[in-house]
Design a protein around this motif. Structure first.
Motif, PDB file in Angstrom:
ATOM      1  N   LEU A   1       8.031  -4.117  10.967  1.00  5.92           N
ATOM      2  CA  LEU A   1       7.596  -5.344  11.220  1.00  5.92           C
ATOM      3  C   LEU A   1       8.448  -6.458  11.054  1.00  5.92           C
ATOM      4  N   GLY A   2       9.442  -6.543  10.409  1.00  6.86           N
ATOM      5  CA  GLY A   2      10.482  -7.495   9.867  1.00  6.86           C
ATOM      6  C   GLY A   2       9.842  -7.993   8.898  1.00  6.86           C
ATOM      7  N   ALA A   3      10.816  -9.030   8.432  1.00  7.03           N
ATOM      8  CA  ALA A   3      10.442  -9.682   7.096  1.00  7.03           C
ATOM      9  C   ALA A   3       9.579 -10.952   7.040  1.00  7.03           C
ATOM     10  N   ASP A   4       8.723 -11.147   8.079  1.00  6.05           N
ATOM     11  CA  ASP A   4       7.819 -12.106   8.059  1.00  6.05           C
ATOM     12  C   ASP A   4       6.458 -11.755   7.205  1.00  6.05           C
ATOM     13  N   GLN A   5       6.749 -12.464   6.288  1.00  4.08           N
ATOM     14  CA  GLN A   5       5.434 -12.287   5.078  1.00  4.08           C
ATOM     15  C   GLN A   5       4.110 -12.937   5.818  1.00  4.08           C
ATOM     16  N   ARG A   6       4.030 -13.369   6.874  1.00  2.00           N
ATOM     17  CA  ARG A   6       2.634 -13.877   7.358  1.00  2.00           C
ATOM     18  C   ARG A   6       1.961 -12.895   8.157  1.00  2.00           C
ATOM     19  N   ASN A   7       2.493 -11.760   8.267  1.00  2.00           N
ATOM     20  CA  ASN A   7       1.972 -10.494   9.069  1.00  2.00           C
ATOM     21  C   ASN A   7       0.776 -10.118   8.172  1.00  2.00           C
ATOM     22  N   LEU A   8      -0.221  -9.930   8.860  1.00  2.00           N
ATOM     23  CA  LEU A   8      -1.539  -9.581   8.199  1.00  2.00           C
ATOM     24  C   LEU A   8      -2.044  -7.926   8.729  1.00  2.00           C
ATOM     25  N   LEU A   9      -2.459  -7.328   7.835  1.00  2.00           N
ATOM     26  CA  LEU A   9      -2.941  -5.763   8.317  1.00  2.00           C
ATOM     27  C   LEU A   9      -4.406  -5.698   8.567  1.00  2.00           C
ATOM     28  N   ILE A  10      -4.737  -5.486   9.777  1.00  2.00           N
ATOM     29  CA  ILE A  10      -6.156  -5.114  10.062  1.00  2.00           C
ATOM     30  C   ILE A  10      -6.671  -3.628  10.522  1.00  2.00           C
ATOM     31  N   PRO A  11      -6.650  -3.027   9.583  1.00  2.00           N
ATOM     32  CA  PRO A  11      -7.182  -1.338   9.931  1.00  2.00           C
ATOM     33  C   PRO A  11      -8.441  -1.415  11.057  1.00  2.00           C
ATOM     34  N   PHE A  12      -8.384  -0.609  12.236  1.00  2.00           N
ATOM     35  CA  PHE A  12      -8.864  -0.630  13.438  1.00  2.00           C
ATOM     36  C   PHE A  12      -9.764   0.647  13.653  1.00  2.00           C
ATOM     37  N   VAL A  13     -10.331   0.840  14.487  1.00  2.00           N
ATOM     38  CA  VAL A  13     -10.698   2.221  14.893  1.00  2.00           C
ATOM     39  C   VAL A  13      -9.878   3.186  15.364  1.00  2.00           C
ATOM     40  N   ASP A  14     -10.081   4.394  15.020  1.00  2.00           N
ATOM     41  CA  ASP A  14      -9.385   5.589  15.625  1.00  2.00           C
ATOM     42  C   ASP A  14      -8.213   5.520  15.028  1.00  2.00           C
ATOM     43  N   GLY A  15      -7.992   5.001  13.845  1.00  2.00           N
ATOM     44  CA  GLY A  15      -6.603   5.233  13.351  1.00  2.00           C
ATOM     45  C   GLY A  15      -5.540   3.903  13.874  1.00  2.00           C
ATOM     46  N   LYS A  16      -6.162   3.249  14.551  1.00  2.00           N
ATOM     47  CA  LYS A  16      -5.200   2.223  15.108  1.00  2.00           C
ATOM     48  C   LYS A  16      -5.045   0.962  14.375  1.00  2.00           C
ATOM     49  N   LEU A  17      -4.165   0.023  14.502  1.00  2.00           N
ATOM     50  CA  LEU A  17      -3.861  -1.094  13.707  1.00  2.00           C
ATOM     51  C   LEU A  17      -3.632  -2.270  14.302  1.00  2.00           C
TER      52      LEU A  17
ATOM     53  N   TRP B   1       4.336   1.643   5.149  1.00  2.00           N
ATOM     54  CA  TRP B   1       4.302   3.163   4.503  1.00  2.00           C
ATOM     55  C   TRP B   1       3.027   3.592   4.561  1.00  2.00           C
ATOM     56  N   ARG B   2       3.115   4.894   4.998  1.00  2.00           N
ATOM     57  CA  ARG B   2       1.486   5.652   4.820  1.00  2.00           C
ATOM     58  C   ARG B   2       1.793   6.534   3.780  1.00  2.00           C
ATOM     59  N   TYR B   3       0.576   6.516   2.954  1.00  2.00           N
ATOM     60  CA  TYR B   3       0.565   7.406   1.991  1.00  2.00           C
ATOM     61  C   TYR B   3      -0.740   8.345   2.192  1.00  2.00           C
ATOM     62  N   LYS B   4      -0.799   9.695   2.311  1.00  2.00           N
ATOM     63  CA  LYS B   4      -2.029  10.523   2.385  1.00  2.00           C
ATOM     64  C   LYS B   4      -2.588  10.603   1.064  1.00  2.00           C
ATOM     65  N   PHE B   5      -3.697   9.722   1.042  1.00  2.00           N
ATOM     66  CA  PHE B   5      -4.245   9.346  -0.410  1.00  2.00           C
ATOM     67  C   PHE B   5      -5.389  10.254  -0.819  1.00  2.00           C
ATOM     68  N   ASP B   6      -5.538  10.443  -1.982  1.00  2.00           N
ATOM     69  CA  ASP B   6      -6.632  11.385  -2.376  1.00  2.00           C
ATOM     70  C   ASP B   6      -7.088  10.581  -3.885  1.00  2.00           C
ATOM     71  N   VAL B   7      -8.073  10.414  -3.958  1.00  2.00           N
ATOM     72  CA  VAL B   7      -8.643   9.619  -5.297  1.00  2.00           C
ATOM     73  C   VAL B   7      -8.830  10.533  -6.487  1.00  2.00           C
TER      74      VAL B   7
ATOM     75  N   ASN C   1      -8.491   7.909   5.562  1.00  2.00           N
ATOM     76  CA  ASN C   1      -8.400   8.353   4.076  1.00  2.00           C
ATOM     77  C   ASN C   1      -7.056   7.844   3.653  1.00  2.00           C
ATOM     78  N   ASP C   2      -6.132   7.267   4.541  1.00  2.00           N
ATOM     79  CA  ASP C   2      -4.758   6.976   4.220  1.00  2.00           C
ATOM     80  C   ASP C   2      -4.683   5.676   3.536  1.00  2.00           C
ATOM     81  N   LEU C   3      -3.700   5.227   2.779  1.00  2.00           N
ATOM     82  CA  LEU C   3      -3.228   3.930   2.558  1.00  2.00           C
ATOM     83  C   LEU C   3      -2.156   3.615   3.419  1.00  2.00           C
ATOM     84  N   LEU C   4      -1.931   2.195   3.762  1.00  2.00           N
ATOM     85  CA  LEU C   4      -0.899   1.801   4.475  1.00  2.00           C
ATOM     86  C   LEU C   4      -0.559   0.802   3.505  1.00  2.00           C
ATOM     87  N   ALA C   5       0.836   0.464   3.424  1.00  2.00           N
ATOM     88  CA  ALA C   5       1.479  -0.556   2.373  1.00  2.00           C
ATOM     89  C   ALA C   5       2.577  -1.341   3.115  1.00  2.00           C
ATOM     90  N   ILE C   6       2.526  -2.472   3.108  1.00  2.00           N
ATOM     91  CA  ILE C   6       3.982  -3.232   3.648  1.00  2.00           C
ATOM     92  C   ILE C   6       4.696  -3.890   2.729  1.00  2.00           C
TER      93      ILE C   6
END
Length: 385
Positions: free
Chosen positions: A171-187, A370-376, A358-363
């Motif tokens: 997404l580039g180095a603009d730190q104003r980016n805000l991540l909003i998880p949406f339906v069906d794996g969309k972002l 980045w996507r992590y296939k997360f498991d508690v 079930n995933d974690l997304l991290a910027i």
């Protein structure tokens, strides 16, 4: 039956009753806990599981009691059937038991501590639950069947700095980016200009080119999607927007005022949760019609300013502290927080972390997502020690 005949009187024991209660029998004290959990890492390190056997009662063994310790994979199947679990047996080669035999010597009431040596690397798969039953058998003394077998639960995680991740977007180095998880794996991503960009995934889970679905959203400090069909923007007021699965916006209305008292706000099930700067945390019921129920708000924590980030994950919350420690906060059936559990370290390497299914997304600070296939069930140490 214990008979006490004064402070200096001799204690007498009814031997028959004592035997029924476990006196005079061999048992494994760790068998009180089913199962005993052991978290290991997929490294070359060896890990130890400890166990021993006791002779029950107020008297020590009157003669040497020979013991043997055995493992039986059929007990794993029986355990799964009894408790509705899905444990696997530890693979051959993943562990050693140097002490298959032992003894409770005459005049003693226990064996030394014995070890199971675990060697998880090359044998165990990450985050799968394994079960190791160890059963004691004795010669010359009865065994307490209720405490005859100890069950060790073994779950393997990746080693420090070896946690796999997948870069899914830049997404580039603009730190104003805000991540909003949406339906069906969309972002949905709010970019630096305040536009909302909708990213959909292909069959492989990769994001394609975005479609702009909104503009002017820089007026909000926080934005999130609330199931099943709402996007909520918060500055001082709380404004709710109807939205369809393709990001098409409908009507909007203001449903709350004065929410600038909160430092952090996030959705959890049918609640909006606000954290004040002093850590006082309040849950607001939020119904299917999109109304906040101010008459039934309740405070659920007093120190959640300890977390830099908080977000929902299934029936838990995940919190990240300033030093990068990742915590799971299980929520009860009445939606109250329970005892937290550490799930990872090193998560301060990211600017923002969100849950997407079930995933974690991290910027990160470069704008790479980045996507992590997360498991508690596992432990997630992102940085090498």
């Amino acid at each position: 039956m214990l008979l006490l005949a004064g402070c200096s009187a001799e204690v007498q024991i009814d031997e028959d009753t004592a035997t029924v209660q476990g006196f005079g029998k061999v048992y494994i004290p760790q068998a009180n806990y089913r199962p005993l959990s052991a978290t290991v890492t997929l490294t070359a390190d060896e890990f130890l599981l400890k166990y021993n056997a006791f002779y029950g009662g107020m008297k020590k063994a009157g003669h040497r009691i020979s013991l043997s310790f055995v493992t039986d994979e059929t007990l794993v199947d029986e355990y799964n059937e009894k408790y509705g679990t899905d444990y696997l047996s530890l693979p051959v080669g993943s562990y050693e038991m140097p002490n298959l035999t032992g003894a409770i010597e005459s005049g003693q009431n226990s064996t030394p501590i014995f070890n199971v040596i675990l060697k998880p690397k090359g044998y165990l798969e990450p985050f799968k639950p394994y079960l190791l039953p160890i059963t004691v058998e004795a010669e010359g003394a009865p065994v307490n069947e209720a405490l005859q077998t100890v069950y060790f639960e073994v779950i393997a995680s990746f080693g420090p700095g070896e946690v796999p991740r997948e870069k899914i977007l830049s997404l580039g180095a603009d730190q104003r980016n805000l991540l909003i998880p949406f339906v069906d794996g969309k972002l949905i991503v709010r970019d630096g200009d305040g536009a909302l960009q909708l990213y959909a995934t292909d069959d492989a889970g990769a994001f394609g080119n975005p479609v702009q679905i909104g503009a002017g959203w820089q007026i909000f400090n926080q934005i999130f999607y609330f199931e099943p069909d709402r996007v909520v923007g918060i500055a001082t007021d709380v404004i709710q927007y109807q939205v369809d699965g393709n990001g098409g916006f409908g009507s909007s209305r203001t449903i709350g005022w004065g929410w600038n008292i909160f430092e952090k706000i996030f959705p959890y099930k049918h609640f909006l949760i606000g954290v004040r700067p002093d850590g006082l945390t309040t849950a607001y019921p939020y119904n299917e019609q999109g109304d906040l129920d101010g008459a039934n708000i309740r405070d659920i924590a007093s120190d959640w300013n300890r977390y830099e980030q908080l977000f929902a994950y299934g029936s838990s919350l995940l919190g990240i502290e300033a030093d990068g420690t990742l915590w799971q906060i299980p929520m009860s059936e009445t939606n109250m927080p329970q005892q937290r559990v550490q799930l990872g370290s090193g998560w301060d390497m990211y600017q923002s972390v969100v849950a997407s299914g079930n995933d974690l997304l991290a910027i990160d600070e470069s704008g790479d997502l980045w996507r992590y296939k997360f498991d508690v069930k596992g432990f997630w140490p992102l940085k090498a020690e």
